[in-house]
Design a protein around this motif. Sequence first.
Motif, PDB file in Angstrom:
ATOM      1  N   THR A   1       0.788  -1.019   0.129  1.00  0.00           N
ATOM      2  CA  THR A   1      -0.094   0.010  -0.038  1.00  0.00           C
ATOM      3  C   THR A   1       0.946   1.246  -0.024  1.00  0.00           C
ATOM      4  N   VAL A   2       0.579   2.059  -1.020  1.00  0.00           N
ATOM      5  CA  VAL A   2       1.414   3.431  -0.994  1.00  0.00           C
ATOM      6  C   VAL A   2       0.376   4.269  -0.266  1.00  0.00           C
ATOM      7  N   THR A   3       1.140   5.104   0.465  1.00  0.00           N
ATOM      8  CA  THR A   3       0.330   6.033   1.341  1.00  0.00           C
ATOM      9  C   THR A   3       1.075   7.173   1.690  1.00  0.00           C
ATOM     10  N   HIS A   4       0.534   8.344   2.262  1.00  0.00           N
ATOM     11  CA  HIS A   4       1.331   9.512   2.794  1.00  0.00           C
ATOM     12  C   HIS A   4       1.108   9.535   4.068  1.00  0.00           C
ATOM     13  N   HIS A   5       0.173   8.868   4.622  1.00  0.00           N
ATOM     14  CA  HIS A   5      -0.224   9.250   6.111  1.00  0.00           C
ATOM     15  C   HIS A   5      -0.362   7.794   6.928  1.00  0.00           C
ATOM     16  N   LEU A   6       0.616   7.865   8.116  1.00  0.00           N
ATOM     17  CA  LEU A   6       0.510   6.609   8.800  1.00  0.00           C
ATOM     18  C   LEU A   6      -0.883   6.086   9.573  1.00  0.00           C
ATOM     19  N   GLU A   7      -1.726   7.407   9.551  1.00  0.00           N
ATOM     20  CA  GLU A   7      -2.927   7.104  10.376  1.00  0.00           C
ATOM     21  C   GLU A   7      -3.930   6.270   9.339  1.00  0.00           C
ATOM     22  N   GLU A   8      -3.442   6.041   7.938  1.00  0.00           N
ATOM     23  CA  GLU A   8      -4.393   5.165   7.007  1.00  0.00           C
ATOM     24  C   GLU A   8      -3.986   3.835   7.026  1.00  0.00           C
ATOM     25  N   LEU A   9      -2.863   3.590   8.019  1.00  0.00           N
ATOM     26  CA  LEU A   9      -2.310   2.082   7.972  1.00  0.00           C
ATOM     27  C   LEU A   9      -3.173   1.326   8.821  1.00  0.00           C
TER      28      LEU A   9
END
Length: 268
Positions: A205-213
């Motif tokens: 998963t590519v994401t910019h925000h740790l809160e989305e993990l």
Amino acid sequence: MQDPSPRYVTALEGVGVRRTTTDQVILDDVDWSVRAGEHWALLGANGAGKTTLLRLIGATMHPTTGTVEVLGKRLGRVDVRELRAVLGHVSTSQRVPQDATAHTVVLTGATGTVQPLWKKYDAATRELAHELLAELDCKELADRPFGVCSGGQRARVLIARALMPSPSLLLLDEPFNALDLPSREDLIDALRRLAVDRPELATVTVTHHLEELPPSTTHALLLREGRVQAHGPVREVLTGERMTQCFGRPIEVTHQDGRWLARSGRRA
């Protein structure tokens, strides 16, 4: 030297990518492998090379140098169309007919097409599409046009679509983009359930925000200017020190109840 045997869903060794027109280095000497059942977070600043890395393991481009193994097959020695047919790829930029129902959108995952190929879908395929919508907790959307679904609903429908070929590897390119808080949490919960219900499935998963993990995240890779800064078990990689080194500014990382939070303070 990394073991390229099939127990790795994907394995990269000494991978480099250069832009031929400018000779710009996009990725530099990347070694990385993903095993079945692992759930990776891929993080880095804009331009770090995340999308390029995802394209390599999604068999949509080849490296300039080094080797890329996907499902035991080496890029350059295999028909990439065969690989793409058994990989799941989700991106909010995917072009999907807005007037197609959610069930139809999921069906197209069986043929890897944008438009439905109705003659290719037998009763079992159609039923599988319904089952996947139910698995992603959106079976009530089956007859709803994709274009009127909310952002979170669209994301879950696209994941259901990506699961149609029963992939071993699911690639999620910024699936939380532009989602509101309730939609984000619904998607996080859906990914957590997938990890439980499909223990052999690997995800990146590519994401910019740790809160989305989601809590099911097992590993993380940090990219900075095309080079791997750190990769491994998520608790060892997502530390304040390593995030600070990756993003070039002070970052504080906390972890509670399986979820992550990153905050950036002022530069000294």
